[in-house]
Design a protein around this motif. Sequence first.
Motif, PDB file in Angstrom:
ATOM      1  N   GLY A  24     -44.957 -15.378   9.951  1.00  0.00           N
ATOM      2  CA  GLY A  24     -44.820 -15.289   8.508  1.00  0.00           C
ATOM      3  C   GLY A  24     -43.513 -14.676   8.060  1.00  0.00           C
ATOM      4  O   GLY A  24     -43.197 -14.685   6.873  1.00  0.00           O
ATOM      5  N   GLY A  25     -42.741 -14.156   9.015  1.00  0.00           N
ATOM      6  CA  GLY A  25     -41.487 -13.501   8.676  1.00  0.00           C
ATOM      7  C   GLY A  25     -40.312 -14.445   8.786  1.00  0.00           C
ATOM      8  O   GLY A  25     -40.384 -15.627   8.424  1.00  0.00           O
ATOM      9  N   ASP A  26     -39.208 -13.945   9.303  1.00  0.00           N
ATOM     10  CA  ASP A  26     -38.017 -14.781   9.452  1.00  0.00           C
ATOM     11  C   ASP A  26     -38.333 -15.962  10.372  1.00  0.00           C
ATOM     12  O   ASP A  26     -39.083 -15.825  11.352  1.00  0.00           O
ATOM     13  CB  ASP A  26     -36.882 -13.948  10.051  1.00  0.00           C
ATOM     14  N   PRO A  27     -37.756 -17.150  10.073  1.00  0.00           N
ATOM     15  CA  PRO A  27     -38.053 -18.340  10.903  1.00  0.00           C
ATOM     16  C   PRO A  27     -37.551 -18.242  12.331  1.00  0.00           C
ATOM     17  O   PRO A  27     -37.760 -19.187  13.115  1.00  0.00           O
ATOM     18  CB  PRO A  27     -37.365 -19.470  10.124  1.00  0.00           C
ATOM     19  N   LYS A  28     -36.925 -17.142  12.681  1.00  0.00           N
ATOM     20  CA  LYS A  28     -36.625 -16.927  14.094  1.00  0.00           C
ATOM     21  C   LYS A  28     -37.897 -17.017  14.929  1.00  0.00           C
ATOM     22  O   LYS A  28     -37.844 -17.271  16.131  1.00  0.00           O
ATOM     23  CB  LYS A  28     -35.970 -15.559  14.282  1.00  0.00           C
ATOM     24  N   SER A  29     -39.067 -16.820  14.271  1.00  0.00           N
ATOM     25  CA  SER A  29     -40.334 -16.932  14.987  1.00  0.00           C
ATOM     26  C   SER A  29     -40.493 -18.305  15.635  1.00  0.00           C
ATOM     27  O   SER A  29     -41.134 -18.432  16.681  1.00  0.00           O
ATOM     28  CB  SER A  29     -41.503 -16.670  14.037  1.00  0.00           C
ATOM     29  N   LEU A  30     -39.890 -19.325  15.029  1.00  0.00           N
ATOM     30  CA  LEU A  30     -39.950 -20.662  15.617  1.00  0.00           C
ATOM     31  C   LEU A  30     -39.119 -20.706  16.894  1.00  0.00           C
ATOM     32  O   LEU A  30     -39.546 -21.276  17.908  1.00  0.00           O
ATOM     33  CB  LEU A  30     -39.444 -21.700  14.607  1.00  0.00           C
ATOM     34  N   TYR A  31     -37.959 -20.087  16.847  1.00  0.00           N
ATOM     35  CA  TYR A  31     -37.127 -19.975  18.051  1.00  0.00           C
ATOM     36  C   TYR A  31     -37.882 -19.219  19.139  1.00  0.00           C
ATOM     37  O   TYR A  31     -37.943 -19.646  20.297  1.00  0.00           O
ATOM     38  CB  TYR A  31     -35.824 -19.259  17.698  1.00  0.00           C
ATOM     39  N   ASP A  32     -38.482 -18.086  18.751  1.00  0.00           N
ATOM     40  CA  ASP A  32     -39.218 -17.268  19.719  1.00  0.00           C
ATOM     41  C   ASP A  32     -40.401 -18.010  20.314  1.00  0.00           C
ATOM     42  O   ASP A  32     -40.797 -17.746  21.451  1.00  0.00           O
ATOM     43  CB  ASP A  32     -39.717 -15.984  19.056  1.00  0.00           C
ATOM     44  N   GLY A  33     -40.983 -18.919  19.544  1.00  0.00           N
ATOM     45  CA  GLY A  33     -42.135 -19.660  20.027  1.00  0.00           C
ATOM     46  C   GLY A  33     -41.783 -20.775  20.989  1.00  0.00           C
ATOM     47  O   GLY A  33     -42.665 -21.342  21.634  1.00  0.00           O
ATOM     48  N   VAL A  34     -40.483 -21.079  21.087  1.00  0.00           N
ATOM     49  CA  VAL A  34     -40.047 -22.198  21.934  1.00  0.00           C
ATOM     50  C   VAL A  34     -39.156 -21.730  23.084  1.00  0.00           C
ATOM     51  O   VAL A  34     -39.348 -22.107  24.227  1.00  0.00           O
ATOM     52  CB  VAL A  34     -39.290 -23.251  21.090  1.00  0.00           C
ATOM     53  N   ILE A  35     -38.170 -20.896  22.761  1.00  0.00           N
ATOM     54  CA  ILE A  35     -37.113 -20.556  23.719  1.00  0.00           C
ATOM     55  C   ILE A  35     -37.350 -19.192  24.352  1.00  0.00           C
ATOM     56  O   ILE A  35     -37.622 -18.211  23.668  1.00  0.00           O
ATOM     57  CB  ILE A  35     -35.739 -20.539  23.022  1.00  0.00           C
ATOM     58  N   GLN A  36     -37.244 -19.144  25.664  1.00  0.00           N
ATOM     59  CA  GLN A  36     -37.269 -17.880  26.371  1.00  0.00           C
ATOM     60  C   GLN A  36     -35.836 -17.352  26.449  1.00  0.00           C
ATOM     61  O   GLN A  36     -34.976 -17.951  27.096  1.00  0.00           O
ATOM     62  CB  GLN A  36     -37.833 -18.042  27.783  1.00  0.00           C
ATOM     63  N   THR A  37     -35.573 -16.253  25.750  1.00  0.00           N
ATOM     64  CA  THR A  37     -34.232 -15.696  25.740  1.00  0.00           C
ATOM     65  C   THR A  37     -33.825 -15.269  27.150  1.00  0.00           C
ATOM     66  O   THR A  37     -34.583 -14.576  27.831  1.00  0.00           O
ATOM     67  CB  THR A  37     -34.162 -14.480  24.801  1.00  0.00           C
ATOM     68  N   LEU A  81     -31.376 -27.698  16.743  1.00  0.00           N
ATOM     69  CA  LEU A  81     -31.871 -27.173  15.469  1.00  0.00           C
ATOM     70  C   LEU A  81     -32.216 -25.689  15.583  1.00  0.00           C
ATOM     71  O   LEU A  81     -31.936 -24.901  14.674  1.00  0.00           O
ATOM     72  CB  LEU A  81     -33.086 -27.971  15.020  1.00  0.00           C
ATOM     73  N   LEU A  82     -32.828 -25.311  16.700  1.00  0.00           N
ATOM     74  CA  LEU A  82     -33.183 -23.908  16.898  1.00  0.00           C
ATOM     75  C   LEU A  82     -31.937 -23.033  16.990  1.00  0.00           C
ATOM     76  O   LEU A  82     -31.912 -21.908  16.474  1.00  0.00           O
ATOM     77  CB  LEU A  82     -34.035 -23.756  18.161  1.00  0.00           C
TER      78      LEU A  82
END
Length: 576
Positions: free
Chosen positions: A422-435, A456-457
């Motif tokens: 629900g916060g910053d859309p970085k959550s989408l990045y976090d849900g896909v990419i392992q840093t 896009l991410l």
Amino acid sequence: MTNIKNTLIISFIVFSFILTPVIGAVAENEIRIADKTGDWGHPSPYLAYGRGPGYLRMHFIFDTLVWKDETSDFIPLLAEDWEYIPEEEAYIFNLVKNAKWHDGEPVTSNDVAFTIDYMKEHPYGWVVLDSVDRAEAVNDHTVKIYMSSPYAPFIEDIGGTMPILPEHIWKDVENPIDYVESDAFIGCGPFKYVDFSKEHGTYQYEAFDEYYLGKPNIDQLIYVKTGDTQMALQLGEVDLASIKPEMAETFTEEGFVVIAGMHYWNKKLMINHNNEPLDSVVFRQALAYAIDQDEFVDKSLRGYGKPASYGLISSESKWASPNVPEYPYDPDKAKEMIKSLGYELNDGVFTKDGEPLKFLVLVSMIGTGGQSMPDRDGEILKNQLERVGIEVDLISLETKIVDQKVINWDFDLAISGHGLIGGDPKSLYDGVIQTPNSKPSPFTARYDKCDELNSLLDDLMHEMDPIKRQEVVFEAQNVYARELPAISLYYPTWYYAYNPDAGIDWFYTTGGIAKGIPIPQNKIAMIRSIAPEDGGIEQKTPMQATDNAQDTPMMPFLGVFAILAAFYIKRSKRKP
């Protein structure tokens, strides 16, 4: 005269008995929070368990540069003000000048710069510092953070989530994961660490008298592990607890305040896309068509929730795309798509090369606030998949075990869940990419097979123009929903209840605490009060904190005692 003396003595004794607990209540008040799970790791940045409840146990002790109020606006915390300088790609934070560590040492800009350097060397799972070049202490209370590239989520992801570490303690810590000395729990937040029992799942904190925003409104904060959070609240054993949705009206009638959460948490089907046929986009889309989200909401949530967006970001977020692809329940279409991959339907089960299409599904009972909650998710999923010819074996395990198996790729499908959507859309990045070099997350799909999604991410992380970034975020959700690295099932509606007489007005933070934790335990509730005239948040002053003392139950007895004492003195003076 003897009778008067006796009356006076008796009155004094009675008054003493009444006064003692009142004085105790004034001198020592506490808030107790119920929790079913109990153990969320030691409340230190590198030791807390990597889900929201673990972060919350830590955030009472360690402060960040900025923070969120209940409307999700960023407010000063350690930084009294801040500024972004685009031409230098740098952030300047001016720190408050009266902040202290719990051991009495002053908090300075050197601590902030040190934290950046330390977490770049020892990655901390809750923040990504790849875009940070360096941090410099301009003076004792000003720090400048230089970026190596633009980083759009900086304020929320780093400024509002990264706990600042005391340099004088951590500079000698070579392995933070193994550091469990008492110094590991020295922060500059509103509460000091007192005790954590891994065995009993209890946490105890005490107010930090010298906290730079003023001493918290309570003296003690305690987490209590209990099997029945509702019962504990009704019996007065705790002051805040999660409750079943159907009990909301009952608790309201009993005088509790009930708060319903926004939909910033999703139950999700994790997919091992390294294995056939789960590595196929067509097959994952077939799974989506085979799943009836409404049945989960009706049977697992008893109607208290809603179907989730296939784009991962909460449909209630301001960042939610209006064009996310949908997969309306269609078992026949699911069967046709599976057939297109070379499977044959025999006796109601798909086979290929003589082998049945069969998956081992791990079931985690994770629910509200990360606590274990019985549900019917596994049973519902099994029935739905078997209707389209997929055999399912269910294994129900503790959340932490399921998390570890997902991290180790030791699964086919796993039912789990998480917030931060629900916060910053970085959550989408976090849900896909392992840093790279960061601690693996149990709810990150680790999916890198789609170049379009990868691009896009990357863009949503670095696009600083708000309008352009929103366009990128929308399209990233659309592509995510097409690729389906994981399948979001539903959003539960969570209910908490609290005792208003305990003196704390709890609230859900819009978008979630820090980078999106959807649990109503924002520490601001205990160091600030909501101003009723304007709905904002104001600092509680010493006068406000003590005004109610003149209305305590001991006042009538003080009057009686004073009258008796005066009468006795007057009679004594009349004696010849």
